[in-house]
Write a protein that holds these residues in place. Sequence first.
Motif, PDB file in Angstrom:
ATOM      1  N   PRO A  37       0.826  -1.205   0.000  1.00 28.03           N
ATOM      2  CA  PRO A  37       0.000   0.000   0.000  1.00 28.03           C
ATOM      3  C   PRO A  37       0.861   1.256   0.000  1.00 28.03           C
ATOM      4  O   PRO A  37       2.040   1.216   0.373  1.00 28.03           O
ATOM      5  CB  PRO A  37      -0.794  -0.132   1.311  1.00 28.03           C
ATOM      6  N   PRO A  38       0.313   2.374  -0.417  1.00 31.58           N
ATOM      7  CA  PRO A  38       1.091   3.613  -0.418  1.00 31.58           C
ATOM      8  C   PRO A  38       1.525   3.972   0.993  1.00 31.58           C
ATOM      9  O   PRO A  38       0.855   3.623   1.974  1.00 31.58           O
ATOM     10  CB  PRO A  38       0.100   4.643  -0.980  1.00 31.58           C
ATOM     11  N   PRO A  39       2.644   4.663   1.132  1.00 33.06           N
ATOM     12  CA  PRO A  39       3.154   4.983   2.469  1.00 33.06           C
ATOM     13  C   PRO A  39       2.233   5.941   3.202  1.00 33.06           C
ATOM     14  O   PRO A  39       1.486   6.704   2.603  1.00 33.06           O
ATOM     15  CB  PRO A  39       4.515   5.633   2.182  1.00 33.06           C
ATOM     16  N   MET A  40       2.284   5.874   4.528  1.00 29.38           N
ATOM     17  CA  MET A  40       1.498   6.781   5.354  1.00 29.38           C
ATOM     18  C   MET A  40       2.041   8.197   5.228  1.00 29.38           C
ATOM     19  O   MET A  40       3.179   8.418   4.788  1.00 29.38           O
ATOM     20  CB  MET A  40       1.560   6.369   6.822  1.00 29.38           C
ATOM     21  N   ALA A  41       1.220   9.153   5.621  1.00 25.55           N
ATOM     22  CA  ALA A  41       1.679  10.528   5.696  1.00 25.55           C
ATOM     23  C   ALA A  41       2.804  10.615   6.724  1.00 25.55           C
ATOM     24  O   ALA A  41       2.846   9.845   7.691  1.00 25.55           O
ATOM     25  CB  ALA A  41       0.523  11.443   6.090  1.00 25.55           C
ATOM     26  N   PRO A  42       3.770  11.523   6.548  1.00 26.19           N
ATOM     27  CA  PRO A  42       4.857  11.647   7.526  1.00 26.19           C
ATOM     28  C   PRO A  42       4.306  11.907   8.923  1.00 26.19           C
ATOM     29  O   PRO A  42       3.253  12.512   9.094  1.00 26.19           O
ATOM     30  CB  PRO A  42       5.655  12.851   7.010  1.00 26.19           C
ATOM     31  N   ARG A  43       5.033  11.421   9.911  1.00 30.76           N
ATOM     32  CA  ARG A  43       4.617  11.654  11.294  1.00 30.76           C
ATOM     33  C   ARG A  43       4.622  13.144  11.590  1.00 30.76           C
ATOM     34  O   ARG A  43       5.568  13.855  11.234  1.00 30.76           O
ATOM     35  CB  ARG A  43       5.559  10.927  12.258  1.00 30.76           C
ATOM     36  N   MET A  44       3.571  13.612  12.244  1.00 30.32           N
ATOM     37  CA  MET A  44       3.490  15.023  12.599  1.00 30.32           C
ATOM     38  C   MET A  44       4.668  15.408  13.487  1.00 30.32           C
ATOM     39  O   MET A  44       5.048  14.656  14.395  1.00 30.32           O
ATOM     40  CB  MET A  44       2.181  15.312  13.340  1.00 30.32           C
ATOM     41  N   GLN A  45       5.247  16.555  13.203  1.00 31.84           N
ATOM     42  CA  GLN A  45       6.362  17.049  13.996  1.00 31.84           C
ATOM     43  C   GLN A  45       5.817  17.918  15.125  1.00 31.84           C
ATOM     44  O   GLN A  45       5.260  18.987  14.887  1.00 31.84           O
ATOM     45  CB  GLN A  45       7.337  17.845  13.125  1.00 31.84           C
ATOM     46  N   VAL A  46       5.959  17.424  16.338  1.00 36.23           N
ATOM     47  CA  VAL A  46       5.436  18.106  17.512  1.00 36.23           C
ATOM     48  C   VAL A  46       6.539  18.215  18.545  1.00 36.23           C
ATOM     49  O   VAL A  46       7.293  17.260  18.765  1.00 36.23           O
ATOM     50  CB  VAL A  46       4.229  17.345  18.101  1.00 36.23           C
ATOM     51  N   GLU A  47       6.636  19.365  19.187  1.00 34.12           N
ATOM     52  CA  GLU A  47       7.627  19.569  20.241  1.00 34.12           C
ATOM     53  C   GLU A  47       6.933  19.444  21.591  1.00 34.12           C
ATOM     54  O   GLU A  47       5.992  20.195  21.900  1.00 34.12           O
ATOM     55  CB  GLU A  47       8.283  20.942  20.114  1.00 34.12           C
ATOM     56  N   PHE A  48       7.372  18.478  22.384  1.00 35.99           N
ATOM     57  CA  PHE A  48       6.808  18.283  23.710  1.00 35.99           C
ATOM     58  C   PHE A  48       7.597  19.151  24.694  1.00 35.99           C
ATOM     59  O   PHE A  48       8.811  18.984  24.845  1.00 35.99           O
ATOM     60  CB  PHE A  48       6.873  16.813  24.099  1.00 35.99           C
ATOM     61  N   VAL A  49       6.902  20.063  25.352  1.00 38.36           N
ATOM     62  CA  VAL A  49       7.588  21.116  26.107  1.00 38.36           C
ATOM     63  C   VAL A  49       7.391  21.028  27.614  1.00 38.36           C
ATOM     64  O   VAL A  49       8.071  21.735  28.357  1.00 38.36           O
ATOM     65  CB  VAL A  49       7.127  22.505  25.611  1.00 38.36           C
ATOM     66  N   ARG A  50       6.470  20.176  28.082  1.00 36.71           N
ATOM     67  CA  ARG A  50       6.210  20.166  29.520  1.00 36.71           C
ATOM     68  C   ARG A  50       5.637  18.827  29.953  1.00 36.71           C
ATOM     69  O   ARG A  50       5.054  18.103  29.155  1.00 36.71           O
ATOM     70  CB  ARG A  50       5.231  21.288  29.889  1.00 36.71           C
ATOM     71  N   GLU A  51       5.833  18.544  31.247  1.00 35.62           N
ATOM     72  CA  GLU A  51       5.240  17.346  31.813  1.00 35.62           C
ATOM     73  C   GLU A  51       3.790  17.626  32.206  1.00 35.62           C
ATOM     74  O   GLU A  51       3.452  18.725  32.646  1.00 35.62           O
ATOM     75  CB  GLU A  51       6.017  16.890  33.057  1.00 35.62           C
ATOM     76  N   MET A  52       2.958  16.616  32.042  1.00 33.90           N
ATOM     77  CA  MET A  52       1.575  16.740  32.479  1.00 33.90           C
ATOM     78  C   MET A  52       1.530  16.655  34.004  1.00 33.90           C
ATOM     79  O   MET A  52       2.177  15.811  34.612  1.00 33.90           O
ATOM     80  CB  MET A  52       0.720  15.633  31.865  1.00 33.90           C
ATOM     81  N   VAL A  53       0.765  17.532  34.597  1.00 34.48           N
ATOM     82  CA  VAL A  53       0.598  17.544  36.046  1.00 34.48           C
ATOM     83  C   VAL A  53      -0.722  16.875  36.383  1.00 34.48           C
ATOM     84  O   VAL A  53      -1.749  17.155  35.761  1.00 34.48           O
ATOM     85  CB  VAL A  53       0.625  18.990  36.590  1.00 34.48           C
ATOM     86  N   LEU A  54      -0.706  15.981  37.362  1.00 33.70           N
ATOM     87  CA  LEU A  54      -1.929  15.315  37.782  1.00 33.70           C
ATOM     88  C   LEU A  54      -2.917  16.351  38.277  1.00 33.70           C
ATOM     89  O   LEU A  54      -2.591  17.179  39.135  1.00 33.70           O
ATOM     90  CB  LEU A  54      -1.631  14.298  38.874  1.00 33.70           C
ATOM     91  N   GLN A  55      -4.118  16.346  37.725  1.00 37.98           N
ATOM     92  CA  GLN A  55      -5.108  17.362  38.034  1.00 37.98           C
ATOM     93  C   GLN A  55      -6.369  16.737  38.609  1.00 37.98           C
ATOM     94  O   GLN A  55      -6.637  15.552  38.425  1.00 37.98           O
ATOM     95  CB  GLN A  55      -5.465  18.154  36.767  1.00 37.98           C
ATOM     96  N   ALA A  56      -7.145  17.580  39.265  1.00 41.44           N
ATOM     97  CA  ALA A  56      -8.468  17.135  39.707  1.00 41.44           C
ATOM     98  C   ALA A  56      -9.352  17.040  38.477  1.00 41.44           C
ATOM     99  O   ALA A  56      -9.549  18.029  37.780  1.00 41.44           O
ATOM    100  CB  ALA A  56      -9.043  18.125  40.704  1.00 41.44           C
TER     101      ALA A  56
END
Length: 362
Positions: A37-56
């Motif tokens: 099959p044709p190749p998938m679209a390139p993986r989205m380029q995303v910059e992860f900048v922070r940790e998730m904080v446990l929230q209520a």
Amino acid sequence: MKKPRPPWLLVLAVLALHLLLGREVQRIHEGWVSEGPPPMAPRMQVEFVREMVLQAPPMTVRTLPPPPKRVVKAEAALAAPEPASVPEPLALPSTPEPVAQAPSAPAEEAPVPVAQAASAAPGDEPGPEWPLSTRLTYVLTGNYRGPVHGEAQVEWLRKGSDYQVHLDVNVGPSFAPFITRRMSSQGQLTPEGIAPQRYDEETRFIVGDGRRASVFFLPTEVQLASGVRQPAQRGAQDSASQFVQLTWLFLTGRAVLEPGRVVSFPLVLPNRQYPQWDYEVIGEEWVETGTGWVPAWHLKPRGSTKGDDMTAEVWLAPGMQYLPVRLVIRQDASTYVDLMLKSAPLQAAPESTNDIPRRLSP
């Protein structure tokens, strides 16, 4: 005057031409088959900048007893103070103002179908009910012809109304895993939730050939990995998108978390469709992650599968935007992998003011 050529020369020339054309057609066909099959679209380029904080979380009932204590040997108890051997639950911020809760219903009520869910965001653009792009890393244990260890990673990526989900599993040492599997889904975010357009699954072994399967979600049909086309089911999910669809349903209150409740949607696996795939809400449990004890809702699939189709149990943490802190993927009773959250999830910055998380009413 030229001497006429024997007719058999003309016959040989025609046969040779047909032979050459036949070989060329076969070559082109083999090229198509090998390319797949044709190749998938390139993986989205995303910059992860922070940790998730446990929230209520916006909607939860905290009725769990304190998390269990670890069993500590006598020698270890003498060597270290007791508090160090008892993981503490992650601290939650003060409880916000109460939010209207969806009315309860008896456990035997019919499953909640995804296709009937209403939209909480106006228009076609995704609203704040969708988690920001997030990366989760897991420690892997399990059994595949004996105990196995490894690591896994889930990336939920979104830009506007486009999304991708990538689940990467490595069995064995990180520098030379015995088995690697990638499960990827891409498509659109709609008022009815996730609408997959394509699913790819690739498995590679340290020795031998790998396997690849692709599923295409067409306007009115689904093309399975075998190439067979079947009528499409409204609201259908694939092997990877189903977990984020569950996150969206619970995060927005479209489905109620209550022991005995059942959430259903069509599920498309590489080799077949399941018109109704049921997840039963087992209850709220403590999950010991790499970041501490986290309360999470345990969901378990109901019913049986066909062939070598796999099932997945999932634990969704309300304090982490209902993202999965644990996944147990089973092929059969003796073949499974158990993914446990290793560290705090990483998230990208909001794309716009519409992406800033806020509390939502159901």
